[in-house]
Design a protein around this motif. Structure first.
Motif, PDB file in Angstrom:
ATOM      1  N   LEU A 101       1.284  -1.008   0.295  1.00 58.59           N
ATOM      2  CA  LEU A 101      -0.327   0.073  -0.012  1.00 58.59           C
ATOM      3  C   LEU A 101       0.911   1.440   0.543  1.00 58.59           C
ATOM      4  CD1 LEU A 101      -2.735  -1.248   2.509  1.00 58.59           C
ATOM      5  CD2 LEU A 101      -3.108  -0.465  -0.060  1.00 58.59           C
ATOM      6  N   GLU A 102       2.155   1.284   0.902  1.00 59.40           N
ATOM      7  CA  GLU A 102       3.032   2.594   0.746  1.00 59.40           C
ATOM      8  C   GLU A 102       3.309   2.441  -0.381  1.00 59.40           C
ATOM      9  OE1 GLU A 102       4.131   2.005   5.315  1.00 59.40           O
ATOM     10  OE2 GLU A 102       5.957   1.311   3.600  1.00 59.40           O
ATOM     11  N   LYS A 103       3.784   1.712  -1.003  1.00 59.46           N
ATOM     12  CA  LYS A 103       4.698   1.821  -2.660  1.00 59.46           C
ATOM     13  C   LYS A 103       3.918   2.259  -3.492  1.00 59.46           C
ATOM     14  CE  LYS A 103       9.053   0.286  -1.698  1.00 59.46           C
ATOM     15  NZ  LYS A 103      10.043   1.936  -1.379  1.00 59.46           N
ATOM     16  N   PHE A 104       2.560   1.460  -3.678  1.00 61.79           N
ATOM     17  CA  PHE A 104       1.418   2.397  -4.779  1.00 61.79           C
ATOM     18  C   PHE A 104       1.114   3.589  -4.220  1.00 61.79           C
ATOM     19  CE2 PHE A 104       0.451  -1.860  -5.693  1.00 61.79           C
ATOM     20  CZ  PHE A 104       0.082  -2.100  -6.909  1.00 61.79           C
ATOM     21  N   THR A 105       0.769   4.152  -3.084  1.00 59.59           N
ATOM     22  CA  THR A 105       0.979   5.502  -2.696  1.00 59.59           C
ATOM     23  C   THR A 105       1.997   6.366  -2.944  1.00 59.59           C
ATOM     24  OG1 THR A 105      -0.668   4.760  -0.723  1.00 59.59           O
ATOM     25  CG2 THR A 105       0.717   6.980  -0.625  1.00 59.59           C
ATOM     26  N   GLU A 106       2.696   5.737  -3.215  1.00 60.19           N
ATOM     27  CA  GLU A 106       3.849   6.485  -3.348  1.00 60.19           C
ATOM     28  C   GLU A 106       3.825   6.495  -5.243  1.00 60.19           C
ATOM     29  OE1 GLU A 106       9.388   5.373  -4.097  1.00 60.19           O
ATOM     30  OE2 GLU A 106       8.028   4.581  -2.484  1.00 60.19           O
ATOM     31  N   TYR A 107       3.322   6.295  -6.309  1.00 59.16           N
ATOM     32  CA  TYR A 107       3.592   6.005  -7.324  1.00 59.16           C
ATOM     33  C   TYR A 107       2.390   5.939  -8.222  1.00 59.16           C
ATOM     34  CZ  TYR A 107       8.795   4.208  -7.112  1.00 59.16           C
ATOM     35  OH  TYR A 107       9.931   3.689  -6.840  1.00 59.16           O
ATOM     36  N   ARG A 108       1.935   6.042  -7.508  1.00 58.43           N
ATOM     37  CA  ARG A 108       0.083   6.588  -7.628  1.00 58.43           C
ATOM     38  C   ARG A 108      -0.155   7.602  -8.589  1.00 58.43           C
ATOM     39  NH1 ARG A 108      -3.416   7.522  -2.531  1.00 58.43           N
ATOM     40  NH2 ARG A 108      -2.005   9.814  -2.679  1.00 58.43           N
ATOM     41  N   PRO A 109       0.647   8.943  -9.026  1.00 61.06           N
ATOM     42  CA  PRO A 109       0.777   9.796  -9.322  1.00 61.06           C
ATOM     43  C   PRO A 109       1.080   8.841 -11.090  1.00 61.06           C
ATOM     44  CG  PRO A 109       1.162  10.221  -7.827  1.00 61.06           C
ATOM     45  CD  PRO A 109       1.380   9.046  -6.796  1.00 61.06           C
ATOM     46  N   LEU A 110       2.066   8.458 -10.681  1.00 60.83           N
ATOM     47  CA  LEU A 110       2.762   7.870 -11.977  1.00 60.83           C
ATOM     48  C   LEU A 110       1.372   6.568 -12.540  1.00 60.83           C
ATOM     49  CD1 LEU A 110       5.114   6.952 -14.050  1.00 60.83           C
ATOM     50  CD2 LEU A 110       5.727   5.426 -12.388  1.00 60.83           C
ATOM     51  N   PHE A 111       0.696   5.932 -11.709  1.00 57.93           N
ATOM     52  CA  PHE A 111       0.095   4.934 -12.448  1.00 57.93           C
ATOM     53  C   PHE A 111      -1.181   5.281 -13.164  1.00 57.93           C
ATOM     54  CE2 PHE A 111       2.794   1.870  -9.522  1.00 57.93           C
ATOM     55  CZ  PHE A 111       2.277   0.687 -10.859  1.00 57.93           C
ATOM     56  N   GLN A 112      -1.265   6.314 -12.930  1.00 60.94           N
ATOM     57  CA  GLN A 112      -2.909   7.469 -12.636  1.00 60.94           C
ATOM     58  C   GLN A 112      -2.463   7.477 -14.243  1.00 60.94           C
ATOM     59  OE1 GLN A 112      -3.040  10.642  -9.577  1.00 60.94           O
ATOM     60  NE2 GLN A 112      -4.800   9.573  -9.396  1.00 60.94           N
ATOM     61  N   LEU A 159      -9.806   5.369  -2.528  1.00 58.13           N
ATOM     62  CA  LEU A 159     -10.579   6.880  -1.681  1.00 58.13           C
ATOM     63  C   LEU A 159      -9.674   8.052  -1.110  1.00 58.13           C
ATOM     64  CD1 LEU A 159     -12.541   4.349   0.522  1.00 58.13           C
ATOM     65  CD2 LEU A 159     -13.662   6.170  -1.377  1.00 58.13           C
ATOM     66  N   MET A 160      -8.033   6.985  -1.673  1.00 57.34           N
ATOM     67  CA  MET A 160      -7.259   8.091  -0.513  1.00 57.34           C
ATOM     68  C   MET A 160      -7.043   8.874  -1.923  1.00 57.34           C
ATOM     69  SD  MET A 160      -4.559   5.635   2.075  1.00 57.34           S
ATOM     70  CE  MET A 160      -4.558   4.226   1.100  1.00 57.34           C
ATOM     71  N   THR A 161      -6.712   8.587  -2.887  1.00 54.36           N
ATOM     72  CA  THR A 161      -6.804   9.578  -3.691  1.00 54.36           C
ATOM     73  C   THR A 161      -7.883  10.295  -3.818  1.00 54.36           C
ATOM     74  OG1 THR A 161      -5.804   8.140  -4.946  1.00 54.36           O
ATOM     75  CG2 THR A 161      -6.281   9.302  -6.614  1.00 54.36           C
ATOM     76  N   TRP A 162      -8.929  10.293  -3.995  1.00 56.88           N
ATOM     77  CA  TRP A 162     -10.350  10.383  -4.642  1.00 56.88           C
ATOM     78  C   TRP A 162     -10.719  11.755  -3.915  1.00 56.88           C
ATOM     79  CZ3 TRP A 162      -9.074  12.604  -9.042  1.00 56.88           C
ATOM     80  CH2 TRP A 162      -8.612  12.050  -9.880  1.00 56.88           C
ATOM     81  N   HIS A 163     -11.306  10.939  -2.395  1.00 60.46           N
ATOM     82  CA  HIS A 163     -12.006  11.531  -1.506  1.00 60.46           C
ATOM     83  C   HIS A 163     -11.247  11.539   0.386  1.00 60.46           C
ATOM     84  CE1 HIS A 163     -14.944  10.606  -4.500  1.00 60.46           C
ATOM     85  NE2 HIS A 163     -14.335   9.640  -4.570  1.00 60.46           N
ATOM     86  N   VAL A 164     -10.397  10.944   0.730  1.00 60.73           N
ATOM     87  CA  VAL A 164     -10.263  11.709   1.846  1.00 60.73           C
ATOM     88  C   VAL A 164      -8.471  11.255   2.031  1.00 60.73           C
ATOM     89  CG1 VAL A 164     -12.294   9.983   2.847  1.00 60.73           C
ATOM     90  CG2 VAL A 164      -9.773   8.506   2.277  1.00 60.73           C
ATOM     91  N   SER A 165      -7.747  11.917   3.474  1.00 61.06           N
ATOM     92  CA  SER A 165      -6.915  12.197   3.158  1.00 61.06           C
ATOM     93  C   SER A 165      -5.817  10.476   4.045  1.00 61.06           C
ATOM     94  CB  SER A 165      -6.267  12.929   5.096  1.00 61.06           C
ATOM     95  OG  SER A 165      -7.029  12.564   5.556  1.00 61.06           O
ATOM     96  N   THR A 166      -4.761  10.298   3.440  1.00 60.58           N
ATOM     97  CA  THR A 166      -4.099   8.945   3.888  1.00 60.58           C
ATOM     98  C   THR A 166      -4.417   8.674   5.105  1.00 60.58           C
ATOM     99  OG1 THR A 166      -1.798   9.536   2.381  1.00 60.58           O
ATOM    100  CG2 THR A 166      -1.953   7.961   4.242  1.00 60.58           C
ATOM    101  N   LEU A 167      -5.079   7.155   5.452  1.00 65.19           N
ATOM    102  CA  LEU A 167      -5.295   6.359   6.338  1.00 65.19           C
ATOM    103  C   LEU A 167      -4.270   5.814   6.885  1.00 65.19           C
ATOM    104  CD1 LEU A 167      -8.462   4.564   4.666  1.00 65.19           C
ATOM    105  CD2 LEU A 167      -8.513   6.423   6.167  1.00 65.19           C
ATOM    106  N   PRO A 168      -4.348   5.228   7.668  1.00 65.11           N
ATOM    107  CA  PRO A 168      -3.233   5.271   8.493  1.00 65.11           C
ATOM    108  C   PRO A 168      -3.119   3.170   8.319  1.00 65.11           C
ATOM    109  CG  PRO A 168      -5.141   5.085  10.128  1.00 65.11           C
ATOM    110  CD  PRO A 168      -5.386   5.910   9.072  1.00 65.11           C
TER     111      PRO A 168
END
Length: 293
Positions: free
Chosen positions: A89-100, A162-171
């Motif tokens: 999850l951390e890595k997908f969050t880190e590279y999320r803009p690239l995958f989008q 959800l973390m991309t579009w609607h809520v801040s990063t979850l724990p």
């Protein structure tokens, strides 16, 4: 030379995310690094080749830490699975803009090298998730492990969206524990559970076949060996042999005698048995088909 190549990849990643792949020119990338176009072509044949190299590095980086995660000495398999999911999850969050950007500009139904590589990544993660679930929950989940992997990926995808579009990063520690507990609930109440997917399901599209399938298998082997080498479980020579094998499979005309020799060396390692067996079977089938033709 390697530093300059990494510099180009880092600049390209920033520009691709900021303005898109197709809107970024080679001149944009070289200008960001302060080098000439000739300097670019010392390392990459094209912008597409560069993106493929960037994706390979991202893929390896995403899997490396999660695959190496061992937890504490007395940590349960459930806790290890939580750790792997958290890192993923951390890595997908880190590279999320690239995958989008990638999924926007390279839809999975399009036939091109980038979309094909993204599909290979998805298949690899499917297989890796199945193996991780088997390690955590044991052989009882084997009949429906593909379904369990799809459920895992669906939950992760929904939370990442959800973390991309609607809520801040979850724990992510809490989220990974929550996900594993939900999967455990399914496993505990699986008496009447019927598998919906065959083992090794690849996502509903046509399976990769021929040499492309062999390259996928060789890449999976290389990632596995790199992880085990980092842990000190496999020697440098084994890593070098696997890298040579992967490069030979990527060649336009693979040298059969060299591949046979390299595979023979790797088959002596018991911990590589599953990967080398699958790779050898596909390679033997491909050689047989080619010689018939």
């Amino acid at each position: 030379m390697a530093d300059r190549k990494d510099e180009l990849l880092e600049a390209a990643l920033h520009l691709f995310v900021k303005q898109g792949f197709h809107s970024t020119s080679i001149q944009h990338i070289t200008a960001a690094c302060g080098i000439s176009k000739g300097g670019f072509y010392k390392h990459f044949d094209s912008k597409e080749t560069m993106l493929l190299e960037l994706l390979r590095k991202v893929h390896e980086n995403m899997l490396h830490e999660a695959e190496n995660y061992q937890g504490t000495q007395h940590e349960s398999e459930f806790k290890r699975l939580e750790g792997k999911i958290r890192i993923e999850l951390e890595k997908f969050t880190e590279y999320r803009p690239l995958f989008q950007m990638l999924f926007t500009e390279f839809p999975p139904h399009k036939e091109n090298k980038i979309s094909n590589y993204l599909n290979r990544m998805r298949r690899f993660f499917q297989d890796w998730h199945e193996q991780s679930l088997l390690e955590a929950f044991g052989p009882r989940v084997h009949p429906y492990v593909s379904d369990l992997a799809v459920i895992l990926e669906g939950i992760m995808h929904s939370y990442l969206t959800l973390m991309t579009w609607h809520v801040s990063t979850l724990p992510l520690n809490q989220l990974s524990a929550f996900i594993v507990e939900r999967l455990h609930s399914i496993v505990k109440d699986d008496n009447d559970l019927q598998a919906q997917l065959p083992r090794g399901w690849a996502g509903g599209d046509e399976p990769v076949q021929g040499m492309e399938s062999i390259r996928c298998e060789a890449e999976a082997l290389l990632l596995f060996v790199k992880a085990r080498h980092t842990q000190g479980e496999l020697p440098e020579k084994t890593l070098q042999t696997t890298e040579m094998l992967y490069e030979e499979f990527k060649a336009e005309i693979p040298r059969e005698f060299l591949i046979d020799a390299l595979l023979h060396q790797l088959q002596h390692h018991a911990e590589l048995h599953t990967h080398t067996q699958k790779l050898s079977a596909k390679w033997s089938a491909w050689k047989g088909e080619k010689h018939i033709l």
